[in-house]
Design a protein around this motif. Structure first.
Motif, PDB file in Angstrom:
ATOM      1  N   ILE A   1      20.503 -48.996 -33.335  1.00 27.99           N
ATOM      2  CA  ILE A   1      20.329 -50.416 -33.662  1.00 27.99           C
ATOM      3  C   ILE A   1      21.239 -50.693 -34.851  1.00 27.99           C
ATOM      4  O   ILE A   1      21.030 -50.171 -35.942  1.00 27.99           O
ATOM      5  CB  ILE A   1      18.874 -50.755 -34.000  1.00 27.99           C
ATOM      6  CG1 ILE A   1      17.944 -50.382 -32.837  1.00 27.99           C
ATOM      7  CG2 ILE A   1      18.718 -52.223 -34.331  1.00 27.99           C
ATOM      8  CD1 ILE A   1      17.117 -49.171 -33.089  1.00 27.99           C
ATOM      9  N   ARG A   2      22.240 -51.507 -34.623  1.00 26.04           N
ATOM     10  CA  ARG A   2      23.262 -51.745 -35.646  1.00 26.04           C
ATOM     11  C   ARG A   2      23.611 -53.227 -35.682  1.00 26.04           C
ATOM     12  O   ARG A   2      23.915 -53.816 -34.637  1.00 26.04           O
ATOM     13  CB  ARG A   2      24.503 -50.906 -35.342  1.00 26.04           C
ATOM     14  CG  ARG A   2      25.615 -50.988 -36.402  1.00 26.04           C
ATOM     15  CD  ARG A   2      26.832 -50.225 -35.933  1.00 26.04           C
ATOM     16  NE  ARG A   2      27.934 -50.374 -36.865  1.00 26.04           N
ATOM     17  CZ  ARG A   2      28.248 -49.498 -37.816  1.00 26.04           C
ATOM     18  NH1 ARG A   2      27.555 -48.390 -37.947  1.00 26.04           N
ATOM     19  NH2 ARG A   2      29.271 -49.707 -38.625  1.00 26.04           N
ATOM     20  N   PHE A   3      23.572 -53.819 -36.869  1.00 27.38           N
ATOM     21  CA  PHE A   3      23.921 -55.230 -37.001  1.00 27.38           C
ATOM     22  C   PHE A   3      24.175 -55.544 -38.479  1.00 27.38           C
ATOM     23  O   PHE A   3      23.669 -54.849 -39.371  1.00 27.38           O
ATOM     24  CB  PHE A   3      22.798 -56.135 -36.454  1.00 27.38           C
ATOM     25  CG  PHE A   3      21.462 -55.953 -37.125  1.00 27.38           C
ATOM     26  CD1 PHE A   3      21.066 -56.747 -38.193  1.00 27.38           C
ATOM     27  CD2 PHE A   3      20.581 -54.982 -36.670  1.00 27.38           C
ATOM     28  CE1 PHE A   3      19.833 -56.588 -38.795  1.00 27.38           C
ATOM     29  CE2 PHE A   3      19.331 -54.803 -37.270  1.00 27.38           C
ATOM     30  CZ  PHE A   3      18.961 -55.612 -38.337  1.00 27.38           C
ATOM     31  N   PRO A   4      24.968 -56.598 -38.747  1.00 28.21           N
ATOM     32  CA  PRO A   4      25.177 -57.030 -40.137  1.00 28.21           C
ATOM     33  C   PRO A   4      24.013 -57.896 -40.587  1.00 28.21           C
ATOM     34  O   PRO A   4      23.481 -58.702 -39.821  1.00 28.21           O
ATOM     35  CB  PRO A   4      26.477 -57.828 -40.062  1.00 28.21           C
ATOM     36  CG  PRO A   4      26.483 -58.381 -38.669  1.00 28.21           C
ATOM     37  CD  PRO A   4      25.815 -57.357 -37.797  1.00 28.21           C
ATOM     38  N   LEU A   5      23.638 -57.751 -41.835  1.00 24.18           N
ATOM     39  CA  LEU A   5      22.553 -58.540 -42.402  1.00 24.18           C
ATOM     40  C   LEU A   5      23.049 -59.186 -43.687  1.00 24.18           C
ATOM     41  O   LEU A   5      23.463 -58.487 -44.620  1.00 24.18           O
ATOM     42  CB  LEU A   5      21.339 -57.653 -42.691  1.00 24.18           C
ATOM     43  CG  LEU A   5      20.177 -58.309 -43.450  1.00 24.18           C
ATOM     44  CD1 LEU A   5      19.555 -59.431 -42.615  1.00 24.18           C
ATOM     45  CD2 LEU A   5      19.124 -57.274 -43.825  1.00 24.18           C
ATOM     46  N   THR A   6      22.995 -60.520 -43.740  1.00 27.89           N
ATOM     47  CA  THR A   6      23.406 -61.246 -44.932  1.00 27.89           C
ATOM     48  C   THR A   6      22.171 -61.703 -45.700  1.00 27.89           C
ATOM     49  O   THR A   6      21.305 -62.384 -45.146  1.00 27.89           O
ATOM     50  CB  THR A   6      24.270 -62.461 -44.563  1.00 27.89           C
ATOM     51  OG1 THR A   6      25.467 -62.007 -43.914  1.00 27.89           O
ATOM     52  CG2 THR A   6      24.654 -63.245 -45.820  1.00 27.89           C
ATOM     53  N   LEU A   7      22.125 -61.305 -46.956  1.00 25.09           N
ATOM     54  CA  LEU A   7      21.046 -61.706 -47.853  1.00 25.09           C
ATOM     55  C   LEU A   7      21.625 -62.698 -48.842  1.00 25.09           C
ATOM     56  O   LEU A   7      22.549 -62.374 -49.589  1.00 25.09           O
ATOM     57  CB  LEU A   7      20.474 -60.492 -48.583  1.00 25.09           C
ATOM     58  CG  LEU A   7      19.962 -59.361 -47.675  1.00 25.09           C
ATOM     59  CD1 LEU A   7      19.545 -58.156 -48.512  1.00 25.09           C
ATOM     60  CD2 LEU A   7      18.798 -59.845 -46.818  1.00 25.09           C
ATOM     61  N   SER A   8      21.083 -63.902 -48.866  1.00 24.80           N
ATOM     62  CA  SER A   8      21.673 -64.979 -49.662  1.00 24.80           C
ATOM     63  C   SER A   8      20.849 -65.313 -50.896  1.00 24.80           C
ATOM     64  O   SER A   8      21.129 -66.327 -51.557  1.00 24.80           O
ATOM     65  CB  SER A   8      21.840 -66.239 -48.802  1.00 24.80           C
ATOM     66  OG  SER A   8      20.599 -66.624 -48.232  1.00 24.80           O
ATOM     67  N   GLU A   9      19.851 -64.496 -51.202  1.00 24.51           N
ATOM     68  CA  GLU A   9      19.031 -64.730 -52.382  1.00 24.51           C
ATOM     69  C   GLU A   9      18.911 -63.444 -53.198  1.00 24.51           C
ATOM     70  O   GLU A   9      18.720 -62.361 -52.629  1.00 24.51           O
ATOM     71  CB  GLU A   9      17.638 -65.213 -51.999  1.00 24.51           C
ATOM     72  CG  GLU A   9      17.625 -66.546 -51.274  1.00 24.51           C
ATOM     73  CD  GLU A   9      16.216 -66.963 -50.904  1.00 24.51           C
ATOM     74  OE1 GLU A   9      15.278 -66.186 -51.164  1.00 24.51           O
ATOM     75  OE2 GLU A   9      16.071 -68.065 -50.341  1.00 24.51           O
ATOM     76  N   PRO A  10      19.008 -63.535 -54.508  1.00 21.48           N
ATOM     77  CA  PRO A  10      18.861 -62.333 -55.349  1.00 21.48           C
ATOM     78  C   PRO A  10      17.533 -61.611 -55.137  1.00 21.48           C
ATOM     79  O   PRO A  10      17.477 -60.378 -55.188  1.00 21.48           O
ATOM     80  CB  PRO A  10      18.982 -62.892 -56.773  1.00 21.48           C
ATOM     81  CG  PRO A  10      19.782 -64.132 -56.627  1.00 21.48           C
ATOM     82  CD  PRO A  10      19.375 -64.719 -55.314  1.00 21.48           C
ATOM     83  N   GLN A  11      16.442 -62.366 -54.865  1.00 23.92           N
ATOM     84  CA  GLN A  11      15.136 -61.728 -54.665  1.00 23.92           C
ATOM     85  C   GLN A  11      15.158 -60.822 -53.437  1.00 23.92           C
ATOM     86  O   GLN A  11      14.589 -59.722 -53.452  1.00 23.92           O
ATOM     87  CB  GLN A  11      14.044 -62.785 -54.508  1.00 23.92           C
ATOM     88  CG  GLN A  11      12.636 -62.202 -54.341  1.00 23.92           C
ATOM     89  CD  GLN A  11      12.165 -61.459 -55.568  1.00 23.92           C
ATOM     90  OE1 GLN A  11      11.998 -62.057 -56.624  1.00 23.92           O
ATOM     91  NE2 GLN A  11      11.961 -60.151 -55.450  1.00 23.92           N
TER      92      GLN A  11
END
Length: 298
Positions: A237-247
Motif C-alpha cells: 500500500i503506497r501513496f503520497p500523503l499531504t499534511l497541511s497543518e502543523p498539528q
C-alpha cells in the motif's frame, strides 16, 4: 451486521478458560478480573509488566487518535479490512483479534466494512497500554451507545502472553506491532490467518530526511516463515500523503518511534513545518495457520 462480545478469554495467570459473571471474568481456579466502568478489562498482571506504565503514553495515544480519525491512513485500514474479511470461515462469524490495537481505529474500520457486507463479527482489541485501551473503549461507546460494548471487546494485556483460548480465532491482526508468532499460532485455528503490517523502505522518508542528519541503509526484510504458518503474497500500500497543518505533522511524528529516536534539533525542524508531503509505504503480509501436521508452503 451482527456483533457479539468476545467470549473466549483465558486467565492470564494460569491459561484456564474464563467465564463472564456480571461485571467480572473468572476462571475455575478462582482468579477474577473486573470489567472497568469505562468498558475494558485489565488482564496484565503486575508480574508480567516490564515497567510501571508500559506501552504508548497518554500523549502518544491522543496524537494517534487525532491523526487516524482524520482519515490519513484510510487506504491502509481498507486493505486490512479486506484481508481480514477474506478470513471469514464460510458463512460463519469472523473471530478477530487486533494484537496491539492502539486506540482501536483498525477494528472500528473493520466493523464498518463488515456492516456493508452483513458479516457477523466477534472482535477483541488488545494492547499493553492502558491509555490506548481506555481510548478505544471510550470511542466505541461514543460511536455506538446502543451496542453491547461492556468490556468484552477491549483488554489490557501483552502479546507475549495472550489471554485467549487455544484455537479460538479466525484472524489475528498485528499492525506495526510486536509480533509473537508462537502465541499467534496457538490462538489461531488451523486455516486461520495472521495479517501483519510492516513499514516499507520509503515509509515517511521525507519526514525522516528532515529529522535525521542522514538515513541509514534499509535492512532487507526477513523472508523466514515462522513455524506453524504459511506465507502468502505481500500487498504493498503506497501513496503520497499531504499534511497541511502543523498539528497533523506533530501528531504523525509523535505516534511513531521516530519521536524518541530523533534529536531535539530534529524534532524542532519538524515542528517548524507548516506543511509536508510524505510517502506512505506499507507492506501487508498474510500468513495462514497450518494444521499441526501440515506442510509449509509459500
Amino acid at each position: 451486521m451482527s456483533s457479539t462480545p468476545f467470549s473466549a478469554l483465558a486467565c492470564p495467570l494460569d491459561g484456564k478458560p474464563m467465564q463472564r459473571q456480571g461485571r467480572t471474568w473468572r476462571c475455575d481456579a478462582g482468579h477474577s478480573f473486573d470489567v472497568a466502568r469505562q468498558g475494558y478489562t485489565h488482564l496484565l498482571p503486575v508480574q508480567h509488566k516490564r515497567s510501571r506504565d508500559p506501552g504508548d503514553s497518554k500523549a502518544m495515544v491522543a496524537a494517534r487518535q487525532r491523526f487516524l480519525n482524520a482519515g490519513h491512513y484510510a487506504p491502509v485500514a481498507d486493505a486490512v479490512a479486506r484481508a481480514a474479511l477474506s478470513a471469514r470461515p464460510g458463512n460463519g462469524q469472523l473471530r478477530c483479534l487486533d494484537a496491539g490495537c492502539g486506540e482501536g481505529y483498525y477494528l472500528r474500520r473493520l466493523a464498518e466494512a463488515a456492516s456493508k457486507r452483513e458479516t457477523a463479527l466477534s472482535l477483541l482489541g488488545l494492547d499493553i497500554s492502558k491509555w490506548a485501551v481506555l481510548c478505544a473503549a471510550r470511542q466505541e461507546h461514543a460511536v455506538s451507545r446502543d451496542r453491547e460494548t461492556d468490556g468484552s471487546n477491549w483488554v489490557v494485556a501483552s502479546n507475549a502472553k495472550l489471554p485467549v483460548q487455544d484455537g479460538a480465532l479466525d484472524c489475528v491482526l498485528c499492525l506495526f506491532g510486536f509480533a509473537v508468532y508462537p502465541e499467534f499460532v496457538r490462538v489461531l485455528e488451523p486455516g486461520g490467518v495472521l495479517i501483519q503490517a510492516d513499514v516499507g523502505p520509503d515509509h515517511l522518508r521525507e519526514l525522516r530526511e528532515i529529522i535525521y542528519p542522514s538515513l541509514k541503509p534499509e535492512r532487507e526484510p526477513s523472508r523466514t516463515t515462522p513455524n506453524g504458518l504459511a506465507r502468502r503474497d505481500v500487498e504493498t500500500i503506497r501513496f503520497p500523503l499531504t499534511l497541511s497543518e502543523p498539528q497533523a505533522i506533530a501528531d504523525l511524528l509523535m505516534m511513531t518511534p521516530h519521536f524518541h529516536r530523533a534529536s531535539a534539533e530534529g524534532r524542532e525542524r519538524a515542528a517548524a513545518l507548516d506543511s509536508l508531503t510524505v510517502t506512505i509505504d506499507v507492506r501487508l503480509t498474510p500468513f495462514v495457520r497450518l494444521a499441526d501436521n501440515g506442510a509449509r508452503d509459500g
